[in-house]
Design a protein around this motif. Structure first.
Motif, PDB file in Angstrom:
ATOM      1  N   GLY A 185      30.447  -9.609  -9.482  1.00  0.00           N
ATOM      2  CA  GLY A 185      31.868  -9.471  -9.813  1.00  0.00           C
ATOM      3  C   GLY A 185      32.717  -9.032  -8.630  1.00  0.00           C
ATOM      4  O   GLY A 185      33.925  -9.252  -8.607  1.00  0.00           O
ATOM      5  N   ASN A 186      32.091  -8.388  -7.641  1.00  0.00           N
ATOM      6  CA  ASN A 186      32.842  -7.915  -6.465  1.00  0.00           C
ATOM      7  C   ASN A 186      32.213  -8.460  -5.192  1.00  0.00           C
ATOM      8  O   ASN A 186      32.149  -7.780  -4.175  1.00  0.00           O
ATOM      9  CB  ASN A 186      32.822  -6.387  -6.412  1.00  0.00           C
ATOM     10  N   LYS A 187      31.751  -9.711  -5.244  1.00  0.00           N
ATOM     11  CA  LYS A 187      30.911 -10.192  -4.147  1.00  0.00           C
ATOM     12  C   LYS A 187      31.632 -10.319  -2.811  1.00  0.00           C
ATOM     13  O   LYS A 187      30.987 -10.377  -1.766  1.00  0.00           O
ATOM     14  CB  LYS A 187      30.218 -11.511  -4.518  1.00  0.00           C
ATOM     15  N   ASP A 188      32.969 -10.322  -2.815  1.00  0.00           N
ATOM     16  CA  ASP A 188      33.675 -10.437  -1.544  1.00  0.00           C
ATOM     17  C   ASP A 188      34.138  -9.092  -0.973  1.00  0.00           C
ATOM     18  O   ASP A 188      34.770  -9.048   0.083  1.00  0.00           O
ATOM     19  CB  ASP A 188      34.873 -11.387  -1.692  1.00  0.00           C
ATOM     20  N   ASP A 189      33.840  -8.017  -1.697  1.00  0.00           N
ATOM     21  CA  ASP A 189      34.233  -6.691  -1.201  1.00  0.00           C
ATOM     22  C   ASP A 189      33.052  -6.046  -0.481  1.00  0.00           C
ATOM     23  O   ASP A 189      31.902  -6.249  -0.854  1.00  0.00           O
ATOM     24  CB  ASP A 189      34.624  -5.770  -2.372  1.00  0.00           C
ATOM     25  N   PHE A 190      33.382  -5.253   0.530  1.00  0.00           N
ATOM     26  CA  PHE A 190      32.331  -4.408   1.105  1.00  0.00           C
ATOM     27  C   PHE A 190      32.033  -3.311   0.106  1.00  0.00           C
ATOM     28  O   PHE A 190      32.949  -2.681  -0.428  1.00  0.00           O
ATOM     29  CB  PHE A 190      32.810  -3.774   2.419  1.00  0.00           C
ATOM     30  N   CYS A 191      30.761  -3.125  -0.187  1.00  0.00           N
ATOM     31  CA  CYS A 191      30.409  -2.073  -1.132  1.00  0.00           C
ATOM     32  C   CYS A 191      29.747  -0.922  -0.382  1.00  0.00           C
ATOM     33  O   CYS A 191      28.690  -1.106   0.240  1.00  0.00           O
ATOM     34  CB  CYS A 191      29.461  -2.623  -2.194  1.00  0.00           C
ATOM     35  N   PHE A 192      30.375   0.241  -0.395  1.00  0.00           N
ATOM     36  CA  PHE A 192      29.794   1.432   0.244  1.00  0.00           C
ATOM     37  C   PHE A 192      29.086   2.268  -0.814  1.00  0.00           C
ATOM     38  O   PHE A 192      29.697   2.641  -1.808  1.00  0.00           O
ATOM     39  CB  PHE A 192      30.900   2.311   0.872  1.00  0.00           C
ATOM     40  N   HIS A 193      27.809   2.535  -0.618  1.00  0.00           N
ATOM     41  CA  HIS A 193      27.136   3.573  -1.391  1.00  0.00           C
ATOM     42  C   HIS A 193      27.150   4.824  -0.513  1.00  0.00           C
ATOM     43  O   HIS A 193      26.706   4.773   0.629  1.00  0.00           O
ATOM     44  CB  HIS A 193      25.685   3.196  -1.694  1.00  0.00           C
ATOM     45  N   ILE A 194      27.696   5.910  -1.049  1.00  0.00           N
ATOM     46  CA  ILE A 194      27.818   7.120  -0.225  1.00  0.00           C
ATOM     47  C   ILE A 194      27.172   8.301  -0.929  1.00  0.00           C
ATOM     48  O   ILE A 194      27.325   8.463  -2.146  1.00  0.00           O
ATOM     49  CB  ILE A 194      29.303   7.445   0.080  1.00  0.00           C
ATOM     50  N   ILE A 195      26.438   9.113  -0.177  1.00  0.00           N
ATOM     51  CA  ILE A 195      25.943  10.365  -0.745  1.00  0.00           C
ATOM     52  C   ILE A 195      26.755  11.510  -0.147  1.00  0.00           C
ATOM     53  O   ILE A 195      27.037  11.533   1.059  1.00  0.00           O
ATOM     54  CB  ILE A 195      24.423  10.576  -0.508  1.00  0.00           C
ATOM     55  N   TYR A 196      27.181  12.412  -1.024  1.00  0.00           N
ATOM     56  CA  TYR A 196      27.995  13.560  -0.591  1.00  0.00           C
ATOM     57  C   TYR A 196      27.253  14.849  -0.904  1.00  0.00           C
ATOM     58  O   TYR A 196      26.663  14.996  -1.980  1.00  0.00           O
ATOM     59  CB  TYR A 196      29.313  13.602  -1.378  1.00  0.00           C
ATOM     60  N   ASN A 197      27.380  15.817  -0.013  1.00  0.00           N
ATOM     61  CA  ASN A 197      26.813  17.141  -0.298  1.00  0.00           C
ATOM     62  C   ASN A 197      27.627  17.891  -1.349  1.00  0.00           C
ATOM     63  O   ASN A 197      27.085  18.609  -2.166  1.00  0.00           O
ATOM     64  CB  ASN A 197      26.744  17.993   0.976  1.00  0.00           C
ATOM     65  N   ASP A 198      28.971  17.755  -1.299  1.00  0.00           N
ATOM     66  CA  ASP A 198      29.822  18.491  -2.242  1.00  0.00           C
ATOM     67  C   ASP A 198      31.190  17.805  -2.389  1.00  0.00           C
ATOM     68  O   ASP A 198      31.500  16.858  -1.664  1.00  0.00           O
ATOM     69  CB  ASP A 198      29.991  19.947  -1.803  1.00  0.00           C
TER      70      ASP A 198
END
Lengths: 516, 351
Positions: free
Chosen positions: B47-60
Motif C-alpha cells: 500500500g505504501n510501496k513508493d514511500d521510504f519506510c523507516f523502522h526506528i527504535i527509540y530509547n525514550d
C-alpha cells in the motif's frame, strides 16, 4: 702537538695465550688500531683507534680478541655522560661540526615496542600459513576511487568469465608490484660500495621487490636490474639522464631523509673515484655537493612541476615517489605531495639511517615514524585522497613485527636500510662517513670493497626477506587474515601498552584491555 | 560468532507469510544464545510501496520527539505509527518501536541538488544513527522492513506478529554474539535503503573496512562488524553502480594464485579490481545473505570458514546455515540442495 684529552671509546683485550701473531687483525683494521711492532716482534693494539666494528674479533682465527666498553671509570653523571664529555673535547680540539653515520642511537622511546598485536581465538579461527594461502602481494602507486565498466552483456552467468560481460573503462595508473611489502631503502653509490649495490639489486630481483639507488646514480652494469630499481632524483641531480629514468621501474624525488631533515649532503672529492665520477656524472676528485633544498623547488607548486616533468619524461609509465623526512607538520606536507601528483609518498622517520650526517641533526630533528604513518594515513583518509598515493614508511625497521605494525597503522610497504646492511655484515659502528668500513659496505677502497662478496651478501638479503615474509604470514594467520590488504590500515588489530593518551590519539589505537 | 542465517525468495514474486521464515530459523536455535534475532521482509508494504519506510527504535519519548522533528524537516511524513507487537514473555526491555512512511521534501531535493533521493535518505539515516542519542533507524528502504531485537529469532518473530505480513523475500538471523554487546540495534539484519544483510561470522578486516567506508561518508555506529558489509554493498552497487556479481568478486576476490592462471583479459580485470578495492575485501570467517529486493545473494568467505546451504524448489530459492532449516519448511527432493563453492555465490532473482 698538544695531548688530546679524548679518551678511547673501547678497550681491546688480546689474550696472549691465544694470539699466534698472525697479523690478520693488522690487515683487517682500516682504522689502524692494530699494528705489528717489529722491534718487539709482536702485534700491538691502540684501542683509541678502535670503532668496535668487530671485524678483527670476527676474523681472528684463534678468537684471541675481545672488544668491550672503555674500562676506565669516569665519574658517573646522568647529565654529563661520557658521550657528552667526549663530544665537548672533540669540538674543543677541532672546532668542527660532529659527524656520524647510521640512525640515531639516542635513548628515545621506541613506540613499536609499546604496540601489541591481536590474534584470533575461538570465535574466529586463526589460519595456518603452512596449509592455507596467505597473500602478501602489494601494489604501490595511485589507485582510482572506483572502477568504471563497459557492460558488454547484461545477463551474467556466473560460470562465464567476467571479462566476457564487462570490460573495465578505468585505466590503472602505473603500479609497482611487490611480492612482499618490503623494499630496500635508498643508499647511494659512493656511500656504499658497488658490491653492496650488486647484492641489493640481485636480492630484489630474486624476491620480487625493489631497491633504491639513492642519489648517486646507477652504474651501467646494474641496468639489467632496472625492473627492480627505483632511481632517485635528488637536489644534486647526480647521474640523472634519460637512460637512468628509462631503465628504472619508478623514480623517486628525494626531498629529505630521516637522519638529516633539512640538510644536504657532501661526498668528499677523495671518494669520487673514476667509477663514481662516471656514475654521478661529475669530474673525478671533485666534491659531490647535494644542496639542502632542490634549487628548483621552493614550494609545493614547484614540486608538482618536477613530478610532472618526470612523468612527461617517462611517458606516464612509471610511478613517481616523493621522499620526505617525518617532520612536525608531516601530515599536511604529505597531503600537499599527494595533491601535487605523487603516486607514492615515502616518509623517513627520526630513526632513519645515513652514510653521514651531523650528529646534532641526526639525534634531534624529526618525529618517530610510528606517529608519522598514523598522522599521514589519517589525514589522507580524512581528505578522501588516500587511494591517490601509496605510503612507504622508513626509518629504523628492526624486524617483521615492526613491519606488521607499520602496515596496520596505514603504510603500504616499508623501506629497510639498516636491517639490510646488518644482514650483509654491518656491525653499526656508525663510522660510515670515514669511508673505512672494514666490512666492505660503506667504502670505495678497493682493498676493503672486495671483502663483501655480492653473491653471499645477496643470499643473506634474500634469506632476511624470506624470513620476515614467513613471520608476517604467521602473524597475519594468527589474526585470521589471509591477505595483506586486510591488514593495511586495520588499526583495530593494534593495542597500545604504556602509551600516553595523546600518543594513543595520534596513533588512533585503543589501549590494551579495551575491546572492540 | 555462532549465529544462524536463513533466507527465502520467491522468484516469481509471489508473496508468502513470515511464518515460513520463522519456522526455518527456529530449527537452528542451537546456533544462537538468545541475545539477538531478526528478520527482513520485502514486499510487505504494497500500500505504501513508493514511500521510504523507516523502522526506528527509540530509547525514550524525548528522543522520539527530537527525531520526529528532524524527520519533519527533511521529509513529508505520510504515515507514522508504532510497529504492532504482541506480548511474548521472553522479550523484555524493549525500546519504543515505530515506523514512518516518508517522501523527501522538494525543497530538500533542491537544497541538495547534487544528491539523489537515496543519498538524501542515507544522509538522514547516518545523521540520526551517528548522533548516538538513542534513536536508531534500522531499516530505510521501500516496500520492505526490518524487525529485530534481543531474544531468540523465533520469539522476536512472534513478538512482531510476522505471520500477519506477507512478502516475496525474507531474511532471518539468530544471534550468538561474542565480540559485541547484545542490544536491539545490534541484532541482524542490518539495513540501509533497500539493502539488508544477515551475517554469520566475524570480520578480521573490519578495522580497515570501516575506515574505508568512512572515506565515503558512512558512519559505523552499531557496535558490530557486520554493519560494514551492508555499507560495502551500498557503496559498490548504488554509488559505484557495479553489478552484484562484481561486488561479490570485490568483497571475496579470488586468490592471486588463481588470478595468475586466468586468461590475459580476465587476469587484468581481477588484478584491477583487487588493486582498486583492496580495502573492501572482507577477511575472516563469514556466511552472508544480502538482498536488495530484487535478488537474494548468498556467499561465504574466501576459504569457507562458515557454512551455507542452498536449495531450489518450485519458484522458491532457499539459503540457510544448515540443511535442516530448509527441510523444515520445504519437502526437498534429491538434487534440490546444493552447497555453494568457495568464491561462487548462490543467487535467487526476481523475475
Amino acid at each position: 702537538m698538544k695531548k688530546s684529552l679524548l679518551f678511547p671509546d673501547f678497550t681491546v683485550i688480546r689474550d696472549p695465550d691465544k694470539c699466534i701473531q698472525c697479523e690478520v687483525c693488522v690487515r683487517q683494521c682500516a682504522f689502524d688500531a692494530h699494528s705489528f711492532d717489529k722491534a718487539a716482534n709482536k702485534v700491538e693494539t691502540d684501542a683509541s683507534k678502535c670503532v668496535s666494528c668487530l671485524r678483527c674479533a670476527t676474523m681472528c682465527p684463534t678468537g684471541a680478541l675481545t672488544v668491550s666498553e672503555y674500562q676506565q671509570n669516569i665519574r658517573k653523571n646522568k647529565n654529563w655522560t661520557d658521550k657528552q664529555i667526549k663530544e665537548l673535547y672533540k669540538q674543543a680540539e677541532t672546532g668542527g661540526i660532529l659527524l656520524t653515520g647510521m640512525g640515531t642511537d639516542k635513548d628515545y622511546k621506541i613506540i613499536w615496542d609499546h604496540i601489541l598485536l591481536d590474534a584470533a581465538q575461538v570465535t574466529n579461527p586463526s589460519i595456518d600459513p603452512l596449509r592455507e594461502p596467505m597473500e602478501l602481494r602489494t601494489y604501490l602507486g595511485s589507485k582510482p576511487d572506483k572502477i568504471q565498466l563497459k557492460i558488454k552483456n547484461e545477463k551474467l552467468k556466473i560460470e562465464k568469465p567476467l571479462s566476457t560481460f564487462y570490460s573495465p573503462l578505468t585505466k590503472l595508473p602505473p603500479q609497482l608490484k611487490l611480492e612482499t611489502p618490503i623494499l630496500f631503502s635508498a643508499m647511494s653509490y659512493g656511500a656504499i660500495s658497488l658490491n653492496t649495490m650488486r647484492a641489493l639489486a640481485r636480492a630484489s630481483d630474486e624476491c620480487g621487490i625493489f631497491y633504491n639507488t639513492g642519489e648517486g646514480g646507477l652504474p651501467k652494469e646494474l641496468y639489467k636490474y632496472g625492473k627492480n630499481t627505483i632511481v632517485q632524483v635528488a637536489s644534486g641531480r647526480f647521474g640523472v639522464d634519460p637512460d637512468y629514468l628509462d631503465v628504472a621501474a619508478a623514480v623517486e624525488i628525494k626531498v629529505g631523509q630521516g637522519a638529516k631533515p633539512g640538510i644536504g649532503g657532501h661526498l668528499p672529492g677523495e671518494k669520487v673515484t673514476d667509477e663514481i665520477s662516471q656514475t654521478r656524472m661529475i669530474p673525478t676528485g671533485t666534491d659531490a655537493l647535494s644542496p639542502a633544498p632542490h634549487h628548483d623547488i621552493y614550494s609545493i607548486e614547484d614540486l608538482s612541476q618536477l613530478i610532472y616533468s618526470i612523468k612527461e619524461a617517462t611517458e606516464y609509465k612509471k610511478p613517481i615517489s616523493v621522499k620526505v623526512a617525518a617532520v612536525h607538520n608531516i601530515a599536511a606536507i604529505a597531503s600537499g605531495i599527494v595533491r601535487a601528483g605523487a603516486d607514492i609518498v615515502a616518509i623517513d622517520g627520526l630513526r632513519g639511517g645515513t652514510g653521514a650526517a651531523p650528529t646534532r641533526i641526526r639525534d634531534n630533528v624529526g618525529i618517530p615514524i610510528e606517529l608519522a604513518i598514523a598522522a599521514v594515513d589519517s589525514r589522507l583518509r580524512g581528505e578522501g585522497i588516500r587511494n591517490r598515493a601509496s605510503i612507504i614508511a622508513a626509518g629504523g625497521f628492526r624486524n617483521s613485527a615492526d613491519v606488521v605494525k607499520a602496515i596496520a597503522l596505514g603504510a603500504d610497504a616499508v623501506y629497510i636500510g639498516t636491517a639490510a646492511l646488518v644482514a650483509m655484515g654491518c656491525h653499526l659502528c656508525q663510522k660510515c662517513y670515514t669511508g673505512k668500513c672494514n666490512w666492505g659496505i660503506a667504502t670505495q677502497d678497493p682493498y676493503l670493497v672486495k671483502r663483501l662478496n655480492p653473491e653471499i651478501a645477496s643470499r643473506r638479503l634474500v634469506n632476511l626477506i624470506k624470513a620476515w615474509s614467513h613471520e608476517i604470514k604467521e602473524i597475519m594467520g594468527g589474526m585470521g587474515i589471509n591477505a595483506v590488504e586486510s591488514l593495511r590500515g586495520n588499526r583495530l588489530r593494534l593495542r597500545g601498552f604504556d602509551l600516553h593518551e595523546n600518543e594513543l590519539k595520534i596513533l588512533d589505537i585503543k589501549p590494551a584491555g579495551e575491546s572492540m | 560468532m555462532g549465529c544462524s542465517i536463513a533466507g527465502i525468495i520467491d522468484e516469481k514474486g509471489n508473496r508468502f507469510s513470515g511464518e515460513k521464515i520463522i519456522c526455518a530459523i527456529k530449527k537452528m536455535y542451537l546456533r544462537a544464545n538468545g541475545l539477538g534475532g531478526g528478520f527482513a521482509g520485502y514486499g510487505i508494504y504494497p500500500g505504501n510501496k513508493d514511500d521510504f519506510c523507516f523502522h526506528i527504535i527509540y530509547n525514550d519519548e524525548p528522543v522520539q520527539k527530537n527525531t520526529e522533528n528532524y524527520l519533519k524537516h527533511d521529509f513529508e511524513i505520510v504515515k507514522g505509527e508504532p510497529i504492532p507487537t504482541r506480548t511474548v514473555k521472553s522479550i523484555v526491555n524493549r525500546p519504543l518501536l515505530w515506523r514512518y512512511f516518508l517522501h523527501v521534501k522538494d525543497e530538500i531535493k533542491k537544497q541538495f541538488y547534487e544528491m539523489t533521493e537515496e543519498d538524501i535518505v542515507m544522509r538522514s539515516v547516518m545523521k540520526i544513527n551517528g548522533a548516538q542519542t538513542g534513536a536508531y533507524v534500522i531499516s530505510s528502504g521501500k516496500n520492505m522492513g526490518i524487525f529485530k531485537g534481543v531474544g531468540y529469532a523465533a520469539d522476536i518473530g512472534e513478538f512482531y506478529k510476522l505471520e500477519e505480513y506477507s512478502g516475496y523475500c525474507w531474511l532471518a538471523h539468530d544471534r550468538f554474539p561474542t565480540n559485541t554487546p547484545g542490544w536491539w540495534g545490534g541484532a541482524h539484519p542490518f539495513g540501509l535503503l533497500n539493502f539488508s544483510i544477515v551475517h554469520n561470522g566475524e570480520i578480521s578486516s573490519y578495522g580497515i573496512n570501516k575506515r574505508y567506508l568512512e572515506e565515503f561518508g558512512y558512519q559505523l555506529t552499531l557496535h558490530t562488524d557486520s554493519e560494514a558489509i551492508l555499507y560495502l554493498f551500498d557503496l559498490l552497487l548504488r554509488k559505484h553502480k557495479l553489478p552484484m556479481s562484481l561486488a561479490h568478486k570485490i568483497l571475496c576476490p579470488p586468490l592471486w594464485s588463481e588470478i595468475e592462471k586466468m586468461p590475459a583479459d580476465e587476469k587484468k580485470f581481477y588484478e584491477t579490481l583487487r588493486i582498486i578495492y583492496g580495502s573492501a575485501l572482507i577477511n575472516g570467517p563469514s556466511a552472508i545473505i544480502v538482498s536488495d529486493g530484487k535478488r537474494m545473494f548468498g556467499f561465504t568467505d574466501r576459504i569457507k570458514l562458515r557454512p551455507l546451504v542452498a536449495a531450489r524448489n518450485g519458484s522458491k530459492f532457499y539459503l540457510a546455515s544448515e540443511e535442516c532449516a530448509i527441510q523444515e519448511v520445504c519437502p526437498l527432493k534429491k538434487g534440490d540442495v546444493f552447497f555453494p563453492k568457495v568464491g561462487e555465490p548462490a543467487i535467487g532473482s526476481l523475475g
